[in-house]
Design a protein around this motif. Structure first.
Motif, PDB file in Angstrom:
ATOM      1  N   UNK A 148       0.849  -1.192   0.000  1.00  0.00           N
ATOM      2  CA  UNK A 148       0.000   0.000   0.000  1.00  0.00           C
ATOM      3  C   UNK A 148       0.881   1.237   0.000  1.00  0.00           C
ATOM      4  N   UNK A 149       0.264   2.369  -0.300  1.00  0.00           N
ATOM      5  CA  UNK A 149       0.940   3.668  -0.209  1.00  0.00           C
ATOM      6  C   UNK A 149       0.083   4.595   0.637  1.00  0.00           C
ATOM      7  N   UNK A 150       0.734   5.297   1.570  1.00  0.00           N
ATOM      8  CA  UNK A 150       0.040   6.263   2.417  1.00  0.00           C
ATOM      9  C   UNK A 150       0.708   7.615   2.230  1.00  0.00           C
ATOM     10  N   UNK A 151      -0.057   8.594   1.778  1.00  0.00           N
ATOM     11  CA  UNK A 151       0.473   9.954   1.618  1.00  0.00           C
ATOM     12  C   UNK A 151       0.173  10.750   2.878  1.00  0.00           C
ATOM     13  N   UNK A 152       1.180  11.442   3.411  1.00  0.00           N
ATOM     14  CA  UNK A 152       0.985  12.185   4.661  1.00  0.00           C
ATOM     15  C   UNK A 152       1.369  13.650   4.545  1.00  0.00           C
ATOM     16  N   UNK A 153       1.563  14.133   3.333  1.00  0.00           N
ATOM     17  CA  UNK A 153       1.984  15.519   3.168  1.00  0.00           C
ATOM     18  C   UNK A 153       0.880  16.477   3.612  1.00  0.00           C
ATOM     19  N   UNK A 154       1.235  17.575   4.283  1.00  0.00           N
ATOM     20  CA  UNK A 154       0.222  18.579   4.630  1.00  0.00           C
ATOM     21  C   UNK A 154      -0.235  19.395   3.421  1.00  0.00           C
ATOM     22  N   UNK A 187     -11.793  14.674  -5.815  1.00  0.00           N
ATOM     23  CA  UNK A 187     -10.626  14.814  -6.705  1.00  0.00           C
ATOM     24  C   UNK A 187      -9.629  13.684  -6.493  1.00  0.00           C
ATOM     25  N   UNK A 188      -9.361  13.359  -5.238  1.00  0.00           N
ATOM     26  CA  UNK A 188      -8.394  12.311  -4.923  1.00  0.00           C
ATOM     27  C   UNK A 188      -8.893  10.940  -5.376  1.00  0.00           C
ATOM     28  N   UNK A 189     -10.175  10.695  -5.182  1.00  0.00           N
ATOM     29  CA  UNK A 189     -10.735   9.410  -5.621  1.00  0.00           C
ATOM     30  C   UNK A 189     -10.683   9.286  -7.141  1.00  0.00           C
ATOM     31  N   UNK A 190     -10.942  10.378  -7.831  1.00  0.00           N
ATOM     32  CA  UNK A 190     -10.846  10.357  -9.293  1.00  0.00           C
ATOM     33  C   UNK A 190      -9.403  10.158  -9.749  1.00  0.00           C
ATOM     34  N   UNK A 234       0.222  18.391  -3.325  1.00  0.00           N
ATOM     35  CA  UNK A 234       1.272  17.368  -3.390  1.00  0.00           C
ATOM     36  C   UNK A 234       0.674  15.974  -3.264  1.00  0.00           C
ATOM     37  N   UNK A 235      -0.278  15.806  -2.365  1.00  0.00           N
ATOM     38  CA  UNK A 235      -0.936  14.512  -2.212  1.00  0.00           C
ATOM     39  C   UNK A 235      -1.684  14.102  -3.478  1.00  0.00           C
ATOM     40  N   UNK A 236      -2.288  15.073  -4.139  1.00  0.00           N
ATOM     41  CA  UNK A 236      -3.003  14.794  -5.385  1.00  0.00           C
ATOM     42  C   UNK A 236      -2.022  14.322  -6.460  1.00  0.00           C
ATOM     43  N   UNK A 237      -0.886  15.019  -6.580  1.00  0.00           N
ATOM     44  CA  UNK A 237       0.115  14.632  -7.581  1.00  0.00           C
ATOM     45  C   UNK A 237       0.682  13.250  -7.277  1.00  0.00           C
ATOM     46  N   UNK A 238       0.938  12.985  -5.997  1.00  0.00           N
ATOM     47  CA  UNK A 238       1.463  11.668  -5.592  1.00  0.00           C
ATOM     48  C   UNK A 238       0.466  10.568  -5.933  1.00  0.00           C
ATOM     49  N   UNK A 239      -0.818  10.824  -5.669  1.00  0.00           N
ATOM     50  CA  UNK A 239      -1.868   9.845  -5.963  1.00  0.00           C
ATOM     51  C   UNK A 239      -1.941   9.544  -7.450  1.00  0.00           C
TER      52      UNK A 239
END
Length: 274
Positions: free
Chosen positions: A203-209, A242-245, A213-218
């Motif tokens: 799995x991958x967990x993004x923790x950036x505030x 947005x993140x789910x898409x 950045x989290x959107x780009x990582x996803x």
């Protein structure tokens, strides 16, 4: 799965210092030259001792004795055959040449591999070999307060954690805590994700505030492995959509969790109130 070395902390640096590879190549070149010089010295000593050997022994015996004595000379073992005066003079001269060649070789080789850039190069090579066997790990992007808490809990549960960070101090902190670490600056973070073995990750967990950045990582992580579970924090329902898409499997809205927890506490106190 264990880390590369049980007692050492390793960091893979995406922006590897170029000078490290240059120094290693130069050391190898100098080592080859030193070996050639020693072989030439051995051959010269063998030839000289052969010419000075006036015994009636067969040629192969004289050649073996000359090679034996030359090898003892160049390796400083000292287990020589009996010499006449001319041979002793030759060996004495050869000893001085050997000492000069050895001192020259040592001066050319020592120190060149002790720089930080060479250590970074060697760390990267060790990490690359470890990445070839890496599977079932959990990738955490970011190592601030949230990332530190998550990685600690995952390690306590026996998981292998690979932390991706863009800050060298945080990379050192993550490595000291027992995580595998990839350090990549913001402009090279795509490379950091590509080296994280997302194809075999759990799995991958993004923790950036930073929500962007989290959107780009996803987006990038989902591109690299569409079946990879990706868990990301979101600020609101719009960001969640947005993140789910973009490919996020789970989007956690912190305010909702906090609100539910506070309401739950309120209900618990209301139950015990007289």
């Amino acid at each position: 799965m264990s880390t590369p070395e049980a007692d050492d902390m390793w960091i893979y640096r995406v922006n590897e210092p170029r000078l490290g590879a240059v120094r290693v190549r130069e050391w190898r070149r100098r080592a080859r030259h030193a070996i050639v010089m020693l072989v030439m010295l051995l051959a010269a000593a063998t030839g000289g001792l052969m010419l000075l050997d006036q015994s009636a022994a067969p040629l192969h015996t004289r050649l073996f004795n000359a090679l034996w004595n030359a090898a003892n000379l160049t390796t400083t073992l000292g287990d020589f055959s009996d010499f006449d005066e001319r041979q002793k003079i030759f060996v004495l001269a050869a000893m001085f040449v050997t000492m000069f060649v050895a001192a020259f070789a040592i001066s050319r080789l020592t120190g060149i591999l002790s720089g930080d850039d060479v250590l970074a190069y060697r760390e990267n090579r060790a990490m690359e070999r470890h990445f070839e066997r890496l599977a079932g790990h959990i990738v955490i992007v970011g190592y601030r307060s949230l990332g530190q808490r998550i990685s600690a809990k995952l390690r306590e549960a026996g998981e292998t954690v690979l932390v991706l960070v863009a800050d060298e101090l945080l990379a050192d902190k993550a490595a000291e805590s027992g995580n595998l670490v990839i350090l990549g600056t913001a402009d090279a973070f795509d490379d950091a994700l590509r080296r994280a073995r997302l194809d075999s990750a759990k799995a991958l967990i993004a923790t950036s505030p930073d929500g962007d950045a989290n959107l780009a990582i996803t987006l990038l992580a989902n591109t690299l492995n569409r079946s990879l579970p990706i868990i990301v924090p979101g600020e609101n329902n719009l960001r969640k959509t947005l993140l789910e898409n973009a490919g996020a499997t789970e989007v956690v809205i912190g305010d909702e969790i906090l609100a539910n927890a506070l309401i739950g506490k309120l209900g618990a106190h209301a139950e015990v109130a007289p």
